[in-house]
Structures are given as C-alpha cells and as structure tokens.
Design a protein around this motif. Structure first.
Motif, PDB file in Angstrom:
ATOM      1  N   VAL A 255       0.846  -1.201   0.000  1.00 30.24           N
ATOM      2  CA  VAL A 255       0.000   0.000   0.000  1.00 30.24           C
ATOM      3  C   VAL A 255       0.879   1.247   0.000  1.00 30.24           C
ATOM      4  N   GLN A 256       1.921   1.243   0.824  1.00 26.54           N
ATOM      5  CA  GLN A 256       2.831   2.388   0.880  1.00 26.54           C
ATOM      6  C   GLN A 256       3.521   2.608  -0.474  1.00 26.54           C
ATOM      7  N   GLN A 257       3.978   1.519  -1.104  1.00 26.78           N
ATOM      8  CA  GLN A 257       4.617   1.632  -2.414  1.00 26.78           C
ATOM      9  C   GLN A 257       3.654   2.176  -3.464  1.00 26.78           C
ATOM     10  N   LEU A 258       2.417   1.687  -3.435  1.00 26.88           N
ATOM     11  CA  LEU A 258       1.440   2.166  -4.409  1.00 26.88           C
ATOM     12  C   LEU A 258       1.149   3.646  -4.195  1.00 26.88           C
ATOM     13  N   ARG A 259       1.022   4.069  -2.944  1.00 25.08           N
ATOM     14  CA  ARG A 259       0.788   5.489  -2.658  1.00 25.08           C
ATOM     15  C   ARG A 259       1.926   6.335  -3.228  1.00 25.08           C
ATOM     16  N   GLU A 260       3.165   5.901  -2.975  1.00 22.48           N
ATOM     17  CA  GLU A 260       4.322   6.644  -3.481  1.00 22.48           C
ATOM     18  C   GLU A 260       4.299   6.725  -5.001  1.00 22.48           C
ATOM     19  N   GLN A 261       3.939   5.631  -5.659  1.00 19.40           N
ATOM     20  CA  GLN A 261       3.890   5.622  -7.125  1.00 19.40           C
ATOM     21  C   GLN A 261       2.777   6.537  -7.634  1.00 19.40           C
ATOM     22  N   LEU A 262       1.624   6.511  -6.977  1.00 21.33           N
ATOM     23  CA  LEU A 262       0.510   7.358  -7.411  1.00 21.33           C
ATOM     24  C   LEU A 262       0.849   8.835  -7.231  1.00 21.33           C
ATOM     25  N   LEU A 263       1.537   9.161  -6.152  1.00 22.40           N
ATOM     26  CA  LEU A 263       1.884  10.558  -5.898  1.00 22.40           C
ATOM     27  C   LEU A 263       3.036  11.034  -6.772  1.00 22.40           C
ATOM     28  N   ALA A 264       3.918  10.102  -7.162  1.00 20.42           N
ATOM     29  CA  ALA A 264       5.071  10.470  -7.989  1.00 20.42           C
ATOM     30  C   ALA A 264       4.654  10.713  -9.435  1.00 20.42           C
ATOM     31  N   SER A 265       3.927   9.770 -10.008  1.00 18.67           N
ATOM     32  CA  SER A 265       3.541   9.898 -11.410  1.00 18.67           C
ATOM     33  C   SER A 265       2.507   8.839 -11.757  1.00 18.67           C
ATOM     34  N   THR A 266       1.414   9.289 -12.326  1.00 20.93           N
ATOM     35  CA  THR A 266       0.413   8.328 -12.794  1.00 20.93           C
ATOM     36  C   THR A 266       0.667   7.956 -14.253  1.00 20.93           C
ATOM     37  N   ASP A 267       1.824   8.387 -14.780  1.00 21.89           N
ATOM     38  CA  ASP A 267       2.154   8.067 -16.173  1.00 21.89           C
ATOM     39  C   ASP A 267       3.045   6.838 -16.309  1.00 21.89           C
ATOM     40  N   GLU A 268       3.533   6.306 -15.198  1.00 21.62           N
ATOM     41  CA  GLU A 268       4.331   5.076 -15.242  1.00 21.62           C
ATOM     42  C   GLU A 268       3.416   3.966 -15.762  1.00 21.62           C
ATOM     43  N   PRO A 269       3.865   3.137 -16.708  1.00 20.27           N
ATOM     44  CA  PRO A 269       2.972   2.177 -17.376  1.00 20.27           C
ATOM     45  C   PRO A 269       2.133   1.296 -16.456  1.00 20.27           C
ATOM     46  N   SER A 270       2.720   0.755 -15.393  1.00 16.71           N
ATOM     47  CA  SER A 270       1.918  -0.133 -14.538  1.00 16.71           C
ATOM     48  C   SER A 270       0.892   0.653 -13.727  1.00 16.71           C
ATOM     49  N   VAL A 271       1.207   1.884 -13.366  1.00 15.58           N
ATOM     50  CA  VAL A 271       0.249   2.722 -12.630  1.00 15.58           C
ATOM     51  C   VAL A 271      -0.803   3.281 -13.590  1.00 15.58           C
ATOM     52  N   ARG A 272      -0.397   3.558 -14.807  1.00 10.10           N
ATOM     53  CA  ARG A 272      -1.345   4.063 -15.803  1.00 10.10           C
ATOM     54  C   ARG A 272      -2.490   3.068 -16.012  1.00 10.10           C
ATOM     55  N   ARG A 273      -2.223   1.805 -15.755  1.00 14.62           N
ATOM     56  CA  ARG A 273      -3.251   0.753 -15.870  1.00 14.62           C
ATOM     57  C   ARG A 273      -4.444   1.033 -14.958  1.00 14.62           C
ATOM     58  N   LEU A 274      -4.220   1.788 -13.876  1.00 11.77           N
ATOM     59  CA  LEU A 274      -5.300   2.134 -12.943  1.00 11.77           C
ATOM     60  C   LEU A 274      -6.183   3.262 -13.466  1.00 11.77           C
ATOM     61  N   PHE A 275      -5.763   3.895 -14.544  1.00  9.17           N
ATOM     62  CA  PHE A 275      -6.503   5.000 -15.152  1.00  9.17           C
ATOM     63  C   PHE A 275      -6.708   4.708 -16.632  1.00  9.17           C
ATOM     64  N   PRO A 276      -7.505   3.708 -16.946  1.00  2.96           N
ATOM     65  CA  PRO A 276      -7.631   3.285 -18.353  1.00  2.96           C
ATOM     66  C   PRO A 276      -8.266   4.371 -19.219  1.00  2.96           C
ATOM     67  N   PRO A 277      -7.913   4.359 -20.500  1.00  2.00           N
ATOM     68  CA  PRO A 277      -8.481   5.359 -21.402  1.00  2.00           C
ATOM     69  C   PRO A 277      -9.974   5.122 -21.631  1.00  2.00           C
ATOM     70  N   ALA A 278     -10.717   6.212 -21.676  1.00  2.00           N
ATOM     71  CA  ALA A 278     -12.152   6.122 -21.984  1.00  2.00           C
ATOM     72  C   ALA A 278     -12.356   6.074 -23.494  1.00  2.00           C
ATOM     73  N   TYR A 279     -11.451   6.705 -24.221  1.00  2.00           N
ATOM     74  CA  TYR A 279     -11.533   6.778 -25.680  1.00  2.00           C
ATOM     75  C   TYR A 279     -10.198   6.336 -26.279  1.00  2.00           C
ATOM     76  N   PRO A 280      -9.916   5.046 -26.293  1.00  2.00           N
ATOM     77  CA  PRO A 280      -8.606   4.585 -26.752  1.00  2.00           C
ATOM     78  C   PRO A 280      -8.311   4.911 -28.216  1.00  2.00           C
ATOM     79  N   ASP A 281      -9.343   5.092 -29.015  1.00  2.00           N
ATOM     80  CA  ASP A 281      -9.132   5.380 -30.439  1.00  2.00           C
ATOM     81  C   ASP A 281      -9.171   6.869 -30.754  1.00  2.00           C
ATOM     82  N   ASP A 282      -9.338   7.698 -29.725  1.00  2.00           N
ATOM     83  CA  ASP A 282      -9.421   9.143 -29.926  1.00  2.00           C
ATOM     84  C   ASP A 282      -8.605   9.836 -28.835  1.00  2.00           C
ATOM     85  N   PRO A 283      -7.295   9.989 -29.067  1.00  2.00           N
ATOM     86  CA  PRO A 283      -6.414  10.562 -28.042  1.00  2.00           C
ATOM     87  C   PRO A 283      -6.851  11.943 -27.549  1.00  2.00           C
TER      88      PRO A 283
END
Length: 165
Positions: free
Chosen positions: A31-59
């Motif tokens: 939990v502590q590691q995940l918090r640190e990753q979320l606060l550092a950057s939500t653009d890291e690929p494995s963390v980005r998985r928690l924020f999936p695209p709503a429109y994958p075909d329309d950036p």
C-alpha cells in the motif's frame, strides 16, 4: 478463529479482515509503495493501468476525459489506501471500508500483474525463478480479494481454499 480464511462477514454490513502479522506487513508495504507511485507519477505504465483510457481510439477526447476525471480517481484511490492502512489490524469494518479494501487489492493486483506481464494463461514457475516471489504475492492478493468479494456477496458459495503458488 481464522484458520485459512482471512475475511469474515460479521453481520449485516459488518466485516473483519484478519491477516497474519507477516501478511499485514506485506500488504502495508505494498500500500505504501502504491501510494508513493501514485503521488510520484500516474504516467508510469503499470500505474497508468489504474486509469484506463475512456476513448482509446481518440487521443484528443481521451485527454479531455482524463483532465476531467483523473484527479477525482486519484483522490478516491488514495482515500482507499488510507482505509486499508488504518484497518490492517483486523478491526471491524463497514461496507464502505470493505469496498475500499476490494478496490485497493484490485489496484495492487493490476499494478503487479502489469509489471509481471500476467495474461490469461497461468504460468508455471520453478521456485528458484527470481519472479516466483512476485507471482506468489500476485496470487496471494487475488486470494484475499476473492474472499473480500465473497464476503460482500453473501449469496455466493463459500470462498475457495489456499492460493495456488
């Protein structure tokens, strides 16, 4: 007493999660590691998985959606992490707290599963494989998550046995 099960329904909208001391340490560290990753950057690929695209075909549309929702999703995930940290000791939980556990365990599995490149096919690992401990943690999180889901869904059959490793 909890022999194998870690999660129990204690009555109407009341639950208990009783982890062994080593499991509390593990979940607390994750939990502590995940918090640190979320606060550092939500653009890291494995963390980005928690924020999936709503429109994958329309950036362009997806970028607009992310601007509108990302902060709220992040706030919700961080609040769920707070609940898990606060209730690691096995205290009595209400349905909202149990739902926070469910979301947090799922987030942890998604991040770890993305890093391990988990897919539909189960992997047979030799215990000496350097990835074996990470896969064991992934399976453990799934086992506890299934118990949380079962407790929240009392009409389902009882949870399965120990996690497979």
């Amino acid at each position: 007493m909890f022999s194998r099960d870690r999660v129990r329904r204690r009555g109407k909208d009341r639950y208990q999660i009783r982890l062994r001391p080593n499991e509390r340490v593990l979940v607390g560290e994750l939990v502590q590691q995940l918090r640190e990753q979320l606060l550092a950057s939500t653009d890291e690929p494995s963390v980005r998985r928690l924020f999936p695209p709503a429109y994958p075909d329309d950036p362009e549309r997806d970028a607009g959606y992310q601007v509108l929702t990302r902060d709220e999703l992040l706030e919700h995930k961080l609040a769920a992490l707070d609940v898990v940290e606060r209730t690691l000791d096995g205290s009595d939980l209400d349905e909202a707290e149990m739902t926070a556990w469910m979301g947090t365990l799922n987030s942890l599995r998604l991040v770890l599963g993305t890093r391990l490149d988990v897919d539909e096919e189960p992997r047979e690992l030799d215990p000496s494989d350097p990835l074996a401990p990470a896969y064991a943690v992934y399976e453990y999180l799934g086992w506890v998550l299934s118990q949380v889901v079962d407790a929240l869904s009392p009409d389902l059959p009882p949870p399965s046995s120990e996690p497979r490793v």
